[in-house]
Scaffold this active site. Structure first.
Site, PDB file in Angstrom:
ATOM      1  N   GLU A 146       5.702  -9.032  -2.614  1.00  0.00           N
ATOM      2  CA  GLU A 146       6.642 -10.102  -2.979  1.00  0.00           C
ATOM      3  C   GLU A 146       6.646 -10.375  -4.475  1.00  0.00           C
ATOM      4  O   GLU A 146       7.681 -10.721  -5.050  1.00  0.00           O
ATOM      5  CB  GLU A 146       6.286 -11.390  -2.228  1.00  0.00           C
TER       6      GLU A 146
ATOM      7  N   ALA B 226      10.857  -9.288   4.627  1.00  0.00           N
ATOM      8  CA  ALA B 226      12.017 -10.146   4.850  1.00  0.00           C
ATOM      9  C   ALA B 226      13.268  -9.375   4.432  1.00  0.00           C
ATOM     10  O   ALA B 226      13.180  -8.411   3.672  1.00  0.00           O
ATOM     11  CB  ALA B 226      11.872 -11.411   4.013  1.00  0.00           C
TER      12      ALA B 226
HETATM   13  N1  3HC Z   1      15.519  -6.061   2.783  1.00  0.00           N
HETATM   14  C1  3HC Z   1      16.755  -5.530   2.773  1.00  0.00           C
HETATM   15  N2  3HC Z   1      17.005  -4.259   2.448  1.00  0.00           N
HETATM   16  C2  3HC Z   1      15.958  -3.489   2.115  1.00  0.00           C
HETATM   17  C3  3HC Z   1      14.646  -3.973   2.099  1.00  0.00           C
HETATM   18  C4  3HC Z   1      14.439  -5.329   2.455  1.00  0.00           C
HETATM   19  N3  3HC Z   1      13.219  -5.871   2.481  1.00  0.00           N
HETATM   20  N4  3HC Z   1      13.822  -2.980   1.720  1.00  0.00           N
HETATM   21  C5  3HC Z   1      14.584  -1.911   1.527  1.00  0.00           C
HETATM   22  N5  3HC Z   1      15.876  -2.203   1.747  1.00  0.00           N
HETATM   23  C6  3HC Z   1      17.022  -1.297   1.677  1.00  0.00           C
HETATM   24  C7  3HC Z   1      17.251  -0.756   0.294  1.00  0.00           C
HETATM   25  O1  3HC Z   1      18.040  -1.635  -0.476  1.00  0.00           O
HETATM   26  C8  3HC Z   1      17.950   0.543   0.579  1.00  0.00           C
HETATM   27  O2  3HC Z   1      19.295   0.243   0.861  1.00  0.00           O
HETATM   28  P1  3HC Z   1      20.466   1.262   0.441  1.00  0.00           P
HETATM   29  O3  3HC Z   1      20.159   2.522   1.182  1.00  0.00           O
HETATM   30  O4  3HC Z   1      21.685   0.552   0.861  1.00  0.00           O
HETATM   31  O5  3HC Z   1      20.343   1.410  -1.045  1.00  0.00           O
HETATM   32  C9  3HC Z   1      17.295   1.018   1.862  1.00  0.00           C
HETATM   33  O6  3HC Z   1      16.703  -0.139   2.440  1.00  0.00           O
HETATM   34  C10 3HC Z   1      16.209   2.055   1.660  1.00  0.00           C
HETATM   35  O7  3HC Z   1      15.310   1.592   0.668  1.00  0.00           O
HETATM   36  P2  3HC Z   1      14.703   2.560  -0.447  1.00  0.00           P
HETATM   37  O8  3HC Z   1      15.786   3.357  -1.070  1.00  0.00           O
HETATM   38  O9  3HC Z   1      13.870   1.721  -1.331  1.00  0.00           O
HETATM   39  O10 3HC Z   1      13.820   3.524   0.459  1.00  0.00           O
HETATM   40  P3  3HC Z   1      12.380   4.117   0.194  1.00  0.00           P
HETATM   41  O11 3HC Z   1      12.074   4.914   1.382  1.00  0.00           O
HETATM   42  O12 3HC Z   1      12.296   4.716  -1.148  1.00  0.00           O
HETATM   43  O13 3HC Z   1      11.387   2.843   0.151  1.00  0.00           O
HETATM   44  C11 3HC Z   1      10.433   0.783   0.884  1.00  0.00           C
HETATM   45  C12 3HC Z   1      11.212   2.054   1.282  1.00  0.00           C
HETATM   46  C13 3HC Z   1       9.019   1.165   0.428  1.00  0.00           C
HETATM   47  C14 3HC Z   1      10.357  -0.097   2.103  1.00  0.00           C
HETATM   48  C15 3HC Z   1      11.152   0.071  -0.281  1.00  0.00           C
HETATM   49  O14 3HC Z   1      12.512  -0.091   0.068  1.00  0.00           O
HETATM   50  C16 3HC Z   1      10.625  -1.295  -0.623  1.00  0.00           C
HETATM   51  O15 3HC Z   1       9.658  -1.404  -1.344  1.00  0.00           O
HETATM   52  N6  3HC Z   1      11.288  -2.341  -0.119  1.00  0.00           N
HETATM   53  C17 3HC Z   1      10.980  -3.710  -0.473  1.00  0.00           C
HETATM   54  C18 3HC Z   1       9.768  -4.208   0.271  1.00  0.00           C
HETATM   55  C19 3HC Z   1       9.492  -5.634  -0.079  1.00  0.00           C
HETATM   56  O16 3HC Z   1       9.518  -6.048  -1.222  1.00  0.00           O
HETATM   57  N7  3HC Z   1       9.201  -6.437   0.927  1.00  0.00           N
HETATM   58  C20 3HC Z   1       8.935  -7.829   0.703  1.00  0.00           C
HETATM   59  C21 3HC Z   1      10.210  -8.585   0.901  1.00  0.00           C
HETATM   60  S1  3HC Z   1      10.000 -10.286   0.524  1.00  0.00           S
HETATM   61  C22 3HC Z   1       9.250 -10.941   1.870  1.00  0.00           C
HETATM   62  O17 3HC Z   1       8.918 -10.232   2.786  1.00  0.00           O
HETATM   63  C23 3HC Z   1       9.069 -12.418   1.845  1.00  0.00           C
HETATM   64  C24 3HC Z   1       8.122 -12.861   2.934  1.00  0.00           C
HETATM   65  O18 3HC Z   1       6.866 -13.047   2.394  1.00  0.00           O
HETATM   66  C25 3HC Z   1       8.572 -14.183   3.541  1.00  0.00           C
END
Ligand code: 3HC
Ligand code: NAI
Length: 699
Positions: free
Chosen positions: A125, A63
């Site tokens: 999450e 998300a």
């Molecule tokens: N939403 C918005 N922005 C996000 C994002 C997300 N889910 N995931 C990453 N970003 C952004 C980061 O803030 C960063 O932005 P910036 O360049 O402006 O600082 C950019 O994307 C790159 O992220 P990273 O620096 O972390 O890049 P990496 O390559 O090191 O890692 C990743 C990539 C493994 C995808 C890592 O960003 C990550 O773990 N992201 C979060 C994933 C996550 O938690 N997903 C679950 C979200 S909750 C959900 O899905 C609810 C659902 O169940 C309904």
């Protein structure tokens, strides 16, 4: 039609591409785009099978976290996924990079899943104080069985493709890394075979066993009591999986929605999402851009194979960067290398690396007694005794032998990096890299920028932090830098609280219950009470009036109680037990100590303990910000989250201050100044924010 999701047909496959850089997060536009493209695919008579994939470096990473806390916008993700699952045409997910959170939930809503070999999937999450809220808690257990699903969702770990295949999360791993080609080949094959849609929501076989035996849920809850103490969402994940077992799919989904909303509304979610963005923000420096040149680090020299040097070396060889490790004497070198080997062998015994890995990593470390071997290295990290004289000798030598452009770093925890740099002819190449003990484990790296450190050097070191899997935070020069300077304040309050009438166990319990892994006294037993004693001895000898009287912990040291390593410190440690027991003898010693100081002990409330321990740190943090030692309050939070075990769900000390209210903190600081003296002098920044109704987070 949305730009971020596009539809095109290739052969008999209708290809739906999500293109929302950097990580294809499921923003409103993406959700709408997916819905529109699915419709278009249904209507396309030539498309036999539909396929979803991500453009760029990854599949969908979840998300869009930036939308959390704002009013939800249609269409919601569970509905889009339900439409996909109900599609009359087969839908395939082709996965590369990472399919995370809502991204994996999209995959679970498709009928078949193919991944490239390097892909990883996960439902992280929980790390944001949430639970999978688009069917993940209901569909994953149907594929893997409840036990594996619980483990994956409560840890939030990323599961590699190979394991995902074994667990039944994906159906096939392609041989190639090109996701488009891999996906098309798989989808064409399904089309040719006349494969039919199959919904994960209708697969119930793997839930049957858990219907009769609740043990899996009892076990999960008991284990979370240890690993996720104080957290809200991991326990709700167990509730959801239990619902998946007990209830029909549609009702399980309702339960998931309800508990997802509870998590979303909890302050823990706010704290953990703050932590997520704070960590990413910390990597950004105002005078460093992506065009700032970086130096290539292909080899590293480390000086000192003691507690820190050995651990530091491991970080580099773990990612394949060769290390030259220098000591003054052969036996110290042998000892240091033997400790590293033992560490790796223990990891191998636990099955986390292979025996081959042990040899490969040891093979990347070359011990030496000669500085001549440092002529070619790109970076040197000094980790010798904490003495300015010795450090100056070392840096003078490094200046002579190292090639131009080599970065010269010190791991000092207290000394002035500018003074160390001043003995070289290249202070712009000198920087602090303050690792935390154990250096191969702790994630935090305070990168200390001296007055003359060049942007190029700090940029290189910040990038390198990520490469060696650390969280790098840039800080300025001052005694103790950010983390230890604030901790020192907390430690002196903990001592003062015991002087005033609290027991050490009471203080530790309050801090532990707040969510830290241990209290201040358990921590000083771990580090060794003799460390502080020796520092105060030096100050006593130097005539420091504040250090003349022995503290009660100094008196313990003089009885031979140095902490865990001597079996007794503030606590008593029974043979082989690292958890100490409160000791009546220590209480007696403290009572005697109070008498000698003429203190009449008073009853101290847990609330006072908490406020004095935390607010003194927040006040110091405000001073650190004013002095420009930390760039932003969120950097201080990151330091505390990764270096000191501050509970992530509270977001860090400065975020916590904002939650409690800066004015509330300030008023208490003023009250404590009146009661306890000028150690509590409010930082002007704290005062200003309180007056203006401001927040650290808005600075
Ligand atoms: N939403 C918005 N922005 C996000 C994002 C997300 N889910 N995931 C990453 N970003 C952004 C980061 O803030 C960063 O932005 P910036 O360049 O402006 O600082 C950019 O994307 C790159 O992220 P990273 O620096 O972390 O890049 P990496 O390559 O090191 O890692 C990743 C990539 C493994 C995808 C890592 O960003 C990550 O773990 N992201 C979060 C994933 C996550 O938690 N997903 C679950 C979200 S909750 C959900 O899905 C609810 C659902 O169940 C309904
Ligand atoms: P240590 O005493 O375990 O190791 C120091 C090593 O340096 C010893 O093996 C010694 O033989 C070697 N050494 C001393 N002088 C040398 C010289 N001139 N040339 C080559 N080798 C030399 O000490 P530790 O704990 O590893 O600390 C090292 C540095 O790291 C200190 O500056 C300390 O302040 C800092 N530090 C320590 C932390 C800790 O928790 N121990 C945490 C963060 C930083």
């Amino acid at each position: 039609m949305s730009q971020v999701v596009t539809y095109a047909r290739e052969g008999s496959v209708g290809v739906i591409t999500v293109n929302n850089p950097p990580v294809n997060a499921l923003s409103q536009a993406v959700r709408q785009g997916l819905r529109d493209c699915l419709k278009q695919g249904q209507a396309d008579a030539d498309a036999k099978v539909l396929m979803i994939l991500g453009a760029g470096r990854t599949f969908i990473a979840g998300a869009d976290i930036r939308e959390f806390g704002k009013p939800p916008q249609e269409p919601n993700l569970p509905d889009v996924i339900a439409e996909m699952e109900q599609s009359e045409k087969v839908v395939v997910a082709a996965i590369h990079g990472t399919a995370l959170g809502g991204g994996l939930e999209v995959c679970l809503g498709t009928h078949y899943r193919v991944a490239v070999p390097s892909a990883r999937v996960g439902l992280p999450e929980v790390k944001l104080g949430l639970l999978p809220g688009a069917g993940g808690t209901q569909r994953l257990p149907r594929l893997t069985g409840p036990e594996a699903a619980l483990e994956i969702m409560t840890t939030g770990r990323f599961v590699p493709a190979k394991e995902a295949l074994k667990l039944g999360i994906i159906d096939h791993i392609a041989e190639q890394e090109d996701v488009r080609e891999a996906g098309l080949a798989y989808a064409e094959k399904l089309a040719a075979e006349g494969a039919k849609p199959r919904s994960v929501s209708e697969m119930n076989d793997k839930l049957e066993a858990a219907k009769k035996d609740r043990n899996v849920f009892d076990k999960a809850r008991a284990s979370l009591e240890k690993t996720a103490r104080g957290q809200f969402s991991p326990f709700r994940i167990v509730d959801c999986v239990e619902a998946a077992v007990d209830l029909p799919f549609a009702e399980g989904m309702k339960k998931e929605r309800e508990l997802f909303k509870q998590c979303m509304d909890s302050p823990q979610r706010a704290g953990m999402i703050h932590a997520f963005f704070a960590e990413r923000e910390a990597a950004k420096l105002p005078d460093v851009t992506k065009d700032t040149p970086r130096r290539e680090i292909k080899s590293v020299g480390i000086i000192g194979a003691g507690t820190m040097g050995g651990g530091i070396a491991m970080n580099f060889v773990n990612v394949g960067i060769p290390v030259k490790l220098l000591e003054v004497k052969q036996d110290a070198l042998d000892k240091g290398l033997a400790v590293i080997r033992r560490n790796y062998e223990n990891t191998a015994k636990k099955g986390r690396i292979s025996k081959d890995d042990v040899e490969k990593r040891m093979g990347l470390i070359e011990g030496t007694l000669s500085y001549d071997d440092f002529a070619g290295v790109d970076l040197v990290i000094e980790a010798v005794f904490e003495s300015m004289d010795i450090k100056k000798q070392v840096f003078t030598k490094l200046d002579e032998v190292c090639k131009p452009g080599a970065i010269l770093a010190t791991n000092t925890s207290t000394l002035d990096v500018n003074e160390i740099a001043s003995v070289t002819k290249r202070p712009e190449d000198v920087v602090g890299m303050h690792f935390f003990s154990p250096a191969n484990v702790m994630k935090l790296l305070e990168n200390v920028r001296g007055e003359k450190t060049s942007p190029e050097v700090i940029a290189t070191v910040m990038d390198l932090s990520k490469r060696i899997k650390k969280v790098g935070v840039c800080v300025g020069v001052c005694h103790g830098f950010v983390g230890n300077r604030m901790l020192h304040q907390r430690q002196s309050q903990a001592m003062a609280l015991v002087d005033d009438g609290a027991t050490p166990w009471q203080v530790d319990k309050v801090i532990y219950d707040f969510g830290f892994p241990m209290g201040p006294f358990a921590m000083s037993d771990l580090a060794g009470l003799d460390v502080g004693y020796r520092i105060r001895e030096e100050r006593r000898k130097a005539g420091d009036p504040k250090a003349q009287e022995l503290t009660w912990t100094d008196k313990l040291v003089e009885q031979g109680r140095h902490g865990q390593k001597t079996g007794a410190g503030v606590y008593l440690y029974e043979e082989g037990n690292r958890k100490g027991k409160p000791d009546p003898e220590v209480e007696a010693l403290i009572e005697q100590h109070r008498k000698e100081k003429g203190i009449t002990p008073r009853e101290i409330s847990d609330q006072e303990i908490l406020e004095r321990n935390l607010y003194i740190m927040i006040n110091e943090g405000a001073k650190i910000l004013e002095e420009g030692i930390a760039l932003r309050s969120s950097d201080i939070d990151v330091i505390y989250l990764y270096g000191y075990g501050f509970p992530a769900y509270r977001g860090g000390p400065m975020f916590y201050a904002d939650q409690v209210g800066v004015k509330t903190v300030y008023d208490k600081v003023v009250e404590f100044q009146e009661r306890f003296g000028d150690d509590w002098k409010p930082a002007p920044l704290l005062e200003r924010l309180a007056r203006e109704g401001g927040k650290f987070g808005d600075l």
